[in-house]
Design an enzyme around this catalytic site. Structure first.
Site, short mmCIF file in Angstrom:
data_model
loop_
_atom_site.label_atom_id
_atom_site.label_comp_id
_atom_site.label_asym_id
_atom_site.label_seq_id
_atom_site.Cartn_x
_atom_site.Cartn_y
_atom_site.Cartn_z
N HIS A 430 0.83 -1.21 0.00
CA HIS A 430 0.00 0.00 0.00
C HIS A 430 0.87 1.26 0.00
CE1 HIS A 430 -2.40 3.18 1.95
NE2 HIS A 430 -3.34 2.71 1.15
N CYS A 741 -1.77 -3.90 -15.63
CA CYS A 741 -1.84 -2.74 -14.74
C CYS A 741 -1.10 -3.00 -13.43
CB CYS A 741 -3.28 -2.35 -14.47
SG CYS A 741 -4.24 -3.68 -13.75
C1 PEP Z 1 -2.28 -6.32 -9.18
O1 PEP Z 1 -2.57 -7.30 -8.47
O2 PEP Z 1 -1.33 -6.31 -9.99
C2 PEP Z 1 -3.09 -5.10 -9.08
C3 PEP Z 1 -2.92 -4.12 -9.92
O3 PEP Z 1 -3.98 -5.05 -8.05
P1 PEP Z 1 -3.58 -4.65 -6.54
O4 PEP Z 1 -2.13 -4.25 -6.55
O5 PEP Z 1 -4.50 -3.56 -6.16
O6 PEP Z 1 -3.85 -5.93 -5.83
#
Ligand code: PEP
Ligand code: MG
Length: 794
Positions: A430, A741
């Site tokens: 985070h 992403c």
């Molecule tokens: C991922 O898992 O790559 C993603 C973009 O989602 P998060 O980082 O929010 O789990």
């Protein structure tokens, strides 16, 4: 015949008439079977591999390298020729489709079996035995290490693909270990990598280093000059046992800074060293607890620090560039085990990540802590130590937020601080995600920031190199205001690329910065950050009949991002916060306690079981679609089965969404969704996007936020790449946009690979957009150029 350096740095390329290219390293008839370290120089890489050449070069300087000889690549080649294996192996590899996993595993097993079974020519066997006897008349314990002849060259990361055998004793065991190293050249993973990287199997060889095993009582690493500023300050990190503990980060080592100008130790930090890695008595190592007396004891005496620094200086002077050296000590005997150039000097960024601004001089500033540089830039400020999220209100504008790990409810505070430092976490935690988005320097995974730093203390944080210094760097203080956001503002007119380059956004406040990059849209809008900053869980809004407020909050936040990207696609992800992230908020007391929230009630699986929560999100999307924001697409996180997509779609239909005419897609974050991609496509997904942060952790069983295993979190692990490759191909066949992403989409090397493999779009962090766009453009141009050249050659 023309000889050129290989463009990828994989050795010399010999262009033969007719245009075929091979990488040099093939059998040279006159080369001996055995070479002693003293006979080897770095140019001998084709005979002794990267590892052997580097050891030879160090031995030639008079550095105390453990005794060793190398069974050359030519000995291996002779073995293949004389046993008749060479042609058999090539034949089997020539017809192999490396993408066919079963066939690959079978071929690898078969070839390895043949290499192990074949009889080593008598002359070679005798020479190996003789060399072993020459090292020591007793049965010396040795390490037997593979040294592929392309290993350690830039971009050819063969390291680790071939085997090493520790604690080998006696002639028979040695001969078997050598043969096992040879066989490891044909491991499935090694064959796959070579095929993918364009290495010709006929010309990649393997040498074997046979070296006295050093069971270090203390060991570590040394930067011969300061890794950021390049100043003549030698930094030595050391701990008990084998150096593996320091290299892998499984221990917080002691740190000593030696000034080469004054030849004095100018700084030392003695840490608590809880574990050490030692030989397990078999062919490997084990981690054990350090006895209490040694845990807090200083590892190196001043004399030992000086002596190591002197060896460091010798290596740096010889190679002409600062080195990263591995060392070990047994009793009073020092060993230099490995040396590589430090690549980071001169690549640092100035205040707030402004490229090329140059890092401030470190001067007398003491390094207090080290972690992972998670968001670039350097900042100075006063430490605000937050042990309990309830105290978050104490954080002031311009402070350095220091905490165990940030939470979504800390976001308001994170927006006003100059830098963020955490004990825990990796590149996708985070703290890392939010700080990159805010353009705030951050260092995560320091392990002990909350115990080493104190509230009110002034520190300088380098978010690129992951270092925290005592005191303020004066130049940073001056630049801190002026340079804010300079990097994004200077982005200029974007290059047009066929592969769309989009941006990730988590907080509406970042929308303008994100749009200023000229990105082709938003590939991921994480909506949990829109509401979690309110400090109330979705459940709280529902229980307290404040649904409208919740919908409005989502609607308004998403609208800010949509307005910043008129006419460009914005993929909004439905809620995906693990239950522990909700815990400290109002309503958090009703969140279930889960043993492993990462594998728990999150993403689409929670929404499908909590229709109220899902419906409120859909309500906000409906309003936005009604207002004409056709560019809004909805992305479902953590889907593992096509039925979940169908169910989500049907629920939306039930709530009045014209599901056939809006853009609904999925994230590929769980291996099952990559494997079942064809079925998802049949169910009508309009796009898919790799969430590699999760896809990597779920494929490799590596907790993405656990700093102890951060080095095993490998975006380019062949299993991850295989899943991605297959999903891209299938999406292409169906004409559906396939994107990424996750954090890997901000890594230029990974993006190069993705473009080569046909990805339709990539979505990167704000600070990475310029670099990623350039990588995409270059890769596309190279592909076009190569195709044109191939056409001309036909
Ligand atoms: C991922 O898992 O790559 C993603 C973009 O989602 P998060 O980082 O929010 O789990
Ligand atoms: Mg994810």
């Amino acid at each position: 015949m023309l000889i050129l350096p290989a463009p990828t740095g994989k050795g010399m390329i010999i262009i033969k008439q007719g245009g075929d290219k091979i990488i040099s390293g093939a059998c040279m008839n006159n080369m001996p079977n055995i070479l002693w370290l003293e006979e080897i120089r770095k140019e001998d890489i084709t005979s002794v591999g990267g590892k052997g050449a580097s050891l030879g070069e160090m031995a030639s300087l008079g550095l105390p390298v453990p005794k060793a000889f190398v069974v050359t690549a030519q000995a291996f080649r002779r073995f293949l020729v004389e046993t008749g294996l060479e042609q058999k192996i090539y034949k089997s590899l020539d017809s192999l489709d490396v993408e066919n996993n079963e066939a690959l595993e079978k071929a690898a097993e078969n070839i390895k079996g043949q290499v192990l079974k074949a009889k080593v020519p008598a002359a070679t066997r005798d020479e190996i035995k003789k060399a072993y006897r020459k090292i020591s008349s007793d049965d010396l314990i040795v390490a037997v290490r593979s040294s592929a002849t392309a290993e350690d060259l830039p971009d050819a990361s063969f390291a680790g693909q071939q085997e090493t055998y520790l604690n080998i004793k006696g002639e028979a065991a040695l001969l078997t270990a050598v043969q096992k190293c040879w066989a490891s050249l044909y491991g499935a993973r090694a064959i796959y990598y070579r095929a993918k990287q364009g290495f010709d199997d006929r010309t990649v060889n393997i040498a074997v280093v046979v070296q006295q095993l050093v069971n270090s009582e203390k060991a570590g690493v040394m930067f011969t000059s300061h890794p950021i500023t390049g100043e003549p300050l030698t930094i030595i990190e050391g701990s008990w046992g084998l150096g593996e503990a320091v290299v892998s980060g499984s221990v917080s080592p002691d740190k000593y800074v030696f000034d080469q100008r004054t030849e004095k130790i100018v700084d030392r930090l003695v840490s608590t060293k809880k574990v050490e890695i030692i030989a397990d008595g078999g062919h490997g190592t084990k981690s054990v607890e350090v006895d209490m007396q040694r845990q807090d004891a200083q590892v190196l005496s001043d004399a030992e620090v000086s002596k190591l620094a002197m060896y460091g200086k010798i290596t740096e002077n010889h190679y002409g560039v600062p080195q990263d050296v591995e060392w070990g000590i047994v009793g009073e005997t020092f060993y230099i085990l490995q040396s590589r150039p430090i690549t980071t000097i001169g690549t640092k960024k100035g205040a707030q990540g402004a490229p090329g601004a140059g890092a401030p001089a470190m001067g007398d500033h003491k390094i207090l802590l080290q972690g992972q540089g998670a968001s670039p830039g350097i900042a100075v400020g006063k430490v605000a130590l937050i042990r309990d999220v309830k105290d978050i209100g104490m954080v002031k504008e311009g402070d350095i937020l220091v905490t165990r790990m940030t939470n979504p409810d800390m976001v308001p505070a994170m927006k006003k601080v100059a830098a963020i430092v955490t004990d825990e976490g990796g590149m996708t935690c985070h703290a890392a995600i939010v700080s990159r988005e805010l353009g705030t320097p951050a260092v995560v995974g320091t392990k002990k920031a909350t115990s080493v730093l104190t509230s009110g203390q002034i520190v300088t944080v380098d978010g690129e190199k992951g270092l925290i210094y005592e005191g303020a760097f004066e130049q940073v203080v001056q630049k801190q205001q002026a340079a804010a956001h300079q990097q994004v503002a200077g982005a200029g007119a974007p290059t047009i690329t066929a592969t769309s380059v989009k941006v990730n956004v988590s907080i509406p406040e970042a929308a303008a910065r994100a749009a200023a990059t000229g990105a082709d849209g938003v590939g991921l809008l994480r909506i949990e950050h829109l509401i979690l900053g309110l400090n109330k869980t979705p459940g709280w809004f529902i229980t307290n009949h404040r649904e409208e407020e919740f919908v409005k909050e989502l609607h308004d936040g998403i609208k800010i991002v949509l307005d910043a990207f008129p006419g460009k696609p914005v993929w909004v992800r439905t809620l995906d916060a693990p239950t522990d992230e909700f815990r400290n908020m109002m309503g958090g007391e009703n969140e279930p306690h889960e043993h492993n929230p990462m594998l728990g009630w999150r993403g689409i699986r929670r929404d499908l079981q909590s229709p109220d929560q899902f419906r409120l999100q859909v309500e906000s999307f409906k309003q936005l679609w009604k207002e004409g924001y056709e560019n809004l697409g909805v992305m479902f996180p953590m889907v593992s089965h096509p039925d979940q997509f169908v169910q989500a779609k049907e629920m939306m239909r039930g709530w009045g969404v014209d599901v056939e005419n809006v853009t609904l897609g999925i994230m590929i974050e769980i291996p099952s969704s990559a494997i079942l991609i064809e079925d998802f496509l049949t169910c009508g997904i309009k796009f898919a996007s790799f969430g590699t942060n999760d896809l990597i952790q779920y494929t490799l069983a590596i907790d993405r936020n656990n700093e102890n295993i951060a080095d095993m979190y490998q975006p380019k692990h062949p299993a991850v790449l295989r899943l991605i490759h297959n999903a891209i191909q299938t999406c292409r066949e169906h004409g559906v946009e396939c994107s990424i992403c996750g954090q890997a989409g901000s890594d230029p090397k990974m993006v190069e690979w993705l473009v080569e493999h046909g990805i339709a779009s990539v979505s990167a962090n704000i600070d990475a957009i310029a670099k990623i766009r350039e990588t995409v453009a270059r890769t596309e141009q190279r592909i076009i150029l190569e195709a044109a050249r191939n056409r001309n050659a036909e």
